[in-house]
Design a protein around this motif. Sequence first.
Motif, PDB file in Angstrom:
ATOM      1  N   LYS B 344      22.049  32.028  44.005  1.00  0.00           N
ATOM      2  CA  LYS B 344      20.801  31.546  43.590  1.00  0.00           C
ATOM      3  C   LYS B 344      20.905  30.387  42.604  1.00  0.00           C
ATOM      4  CE  LYS B 344      16.647  33.586  41.667  1.00  0.00           C
ATOM      5  NZ  LYS B 344      16.077  34.749  40.888  1.00  0.00           N
ATOM      6  N   GLU B 345      22.173  30.291  41.782  1.00  0.00           N
ATOM      7  CA  GLU B 345      22.446  29.173  40.918  1.00  0.00           C
ATOM      8  C   GLU B 345      23.686  28.466  41.481  1.00  0.00           C
ATOM      9  OE1 GLU B 345      22.042  28.826  37.158  1.00  0.00           O
ATOM     10  OE2 GLU B 345      20.003  29.591  37.722  1.00  0.00           O
ATOM     11  N   ARG B 346      23.690  27.363  41.967  1.00  0.00           N
ATOM     12  CA  ARG B 346      24.735  26.706  42.693  1.00  0.00           C
ATOM     13  C   ARG B 346      24.776  25.333  42.280  1.00  0.00           C
ATOM     14  NH1 ARG B 346      20.965  28.084  47.298  1.00  0.00           N
ATOM     15  NH2 ARG B 346      19.616  26.100  47.589  1.00  0.00           N
ATOM     16  N   PRO B 347      25.851  24.832  42.512  1.00  0.00           N
ATOM     17  CA  PRO B 347      26.075  23.236  42.324  1.00  0.00           C
ATOM     18  C   PRO B 347      25.287  22.447  43.156  1.00  0.00           C
ATOM     19  CG  PRO B 347      28.236  23.930  43.117  1.00  0.00           C
ATOM     20  CD  PRO B 347      27.131  25.069  42.972  1.00  0.00           C
ATOM     21  N   VAL B 348      24.972  21.190  42.602  1.00  0.00           N
ATOM     22  CA  VAL B 348      24.285  20.148  43.286  1.00  0.00           C
ATOM     23  C   VAL B 348      25.331  19.645  44.350  1.00  0.00           C
ATOM     24  CG1 VAL B 348      23.218  17.930  43.382  1.00  0.00           C
ATOM     25  CG2 VAL B 348      22.842  19.421  41.595  1.00  0.00           C
ATOM     26  N   LEU B 349      25.055  19.538  45.492  1.00  0.00           N
ATOM     27  CA  LEU B 349      26.116  18.920  46.438  1.00  0.00           C
ATOM     28  C   LEU B 349      25.764  17.892  47.358  1.00  0.00           C
ATOM     29  CD1 LEU B 349      28.364  20.681  47.676  1.00  0.00           C
ATOM     30  CD2 LEU B 349      27.123  21.567  49.264  1.00  0.00           C
TER      31      LEU B 349
END
Lengths: 250, 393
Positions: B344-349
């Motif tokens: 759900k919470e993930r880095p911008v890629l």
Amino acid sequence: MKKIFQRPESLKQEPFRYCPGCGHSLIHRLIAECIDELGIRERVIGIAPVGCAVFAYDYFNFDILEVAHGRPPAAATGLKRTLPDRVIFSYQGDGDLAAIGTAEIIHAANRGEDITVFFINNTTYGMTGGQMAPTTLIGQKTATSPLGRDPKTAGFPLRMAELLATIEGASYIARVSVDSYRNLIDAKKAVLKAFRYQMEQKGFSLVEILSPCPVDWKLSPKESQIRIQNEIIPIYPLGTFKDAYQESTL
Amino acid sequence: MAKIVAVTGNEAVANALKQVNPDVCAAYPITPQTEMMQRFSSFVSDGKVKTEIILVESEHSSMSACVGACAAGGRVITATSSQGLALMYEILYIASGTRLPIVMPVVNRALSAPLNIHGDHSDSMGARDTGWIQLWSENAQEAYDNTIQAFRIAEHMDIRLPIMINMDGFIISHSIERMEYLDDDQVQNFVGEFKSLNPLLDLEHPVSYGPLILTDYYMEFRKAQDDVESKVPGVVLDVAKDFEKLSGRTYGLFETYRLDDAEIALIILNSAAGTSKDVVDEFRDKGIKAGLLKPRLYRPFPYKEIGEALKHLKAVCVLDRADAFGGSFGPVYMDIATSLYPYKERPVLINKIYGLGGRDYLPDHAKLVLNELVELVGNGTVKSYKEYIGVRE
């Protein structure tokens, strides 16, 4: 005063960067002279191989197509069928024609495609640094046969001109050499004839050209010419192997 | 005792192959791999290995010869690059589908057209879905170590799959580096004797390879192959553990560099990872929490483990030395995106394409990308999700 000698128009004003004593420069020039003499420069499309002569497009002053290793006869077929009024030739080494592209050359010949093939046989894979080729002589030392080619595991020198001459679809198959002035004159006659056959829609023509590779043979340019005369021609004899229209041979 | 040497990547891998002393090698020259197989044929000629070498007429034939030799029950190698790998494409699937543990170093090189002999990853990326295991190597040492481990991984009785060991053409294959060789008997003991599984012409247990399977069982066959893939990461880690005992060098499914407490990170394969690590250090010196992840086992891709390693980051840039044409992103980017999708919470890629056809990858490129990540974290704005860097417009 009449100008009797000049650089062929079919060659660009570009110095050859092939190794000293390499046969490519001579053969490029021969082909360029023949194209000039036949007046077909603006009708010719060449196909460059994968190999040292990949840079053919740097030197020839006409359009060149570059295709994958071994596939020039198939690409030439496509070109010719699309542009039947052009003169299409492929320029291939023994890695290209006698190894990875054996299937293509046999089937283009068998279909009797109206194309011309120049097959440069220097008995080694030149560009990758002198490995054993199908054309390597028995006992010849190469980077991958350091003790000399052993026919028990590596087979025998593949005589492409003789092999292709057995194919019904082929019209003109000859082997020439650029080791001497005498043989250069014959080589030029064969190149001219191969182009003429195509121009007269006589079908598939191939000229195998024995060519020196001093760097990979580890010989001087002069020693390389002598090697062609003493060691290579006895295995790969010169001459016309097939002439379907039985014109005068070399 | 480890022997310290200064060798090219090609020489290092050729030496690993010599120390393993396989039964059969089929070879066809192609730049920049040529030197490796050439050195190996010298070992054969000099009697340093007992390998049967077949100098074939094309890569299509070399891989086919490997299939025959491996099905016959031999430990089999070949090596290739670029167009050679592309020409093998049909047989790559035959090798993996018939579960033949062929070991193949691939010296990565750009694909035609336009013709180019220099290093990029388009060749092996094009073969990433062929069912081969892929290990990637930053330098000559890793290429050597991966080659030795590759035999154990591929030949593991739970796996029996072909494996390619990747290293960057010219950058690694032709540069001389300091590295350490293991002793011959250490390598021999590590890889052990080759155990064939269901070889042809075992008269007690006759078998056929590659028979026709139509709608009846084809899907079950593929499912079984997929199940095997899932066992590969575990075996890779077990083999790495044993290898560490032998060499003191640690290997995992991927390498992390200053990643644990990082906020931004680069993901990059092979030789360019070395360059990037230096720049990560520079950013750390400035107090910026930068890190790096370098995949090693790229196929099968350890999605779960990589997702776990990256989920805490704020922004990540995947640098691809190949593009996957089709209006999409570079291949590594797509795999990393898949790894992170469940969170759900993930880095911008974001994705950068670099170094195609051997174009230099310089510390400045890594700086440029890390600065962009810093900015992105600061203002939350993505300039572009995919961009070519080091390219003339």
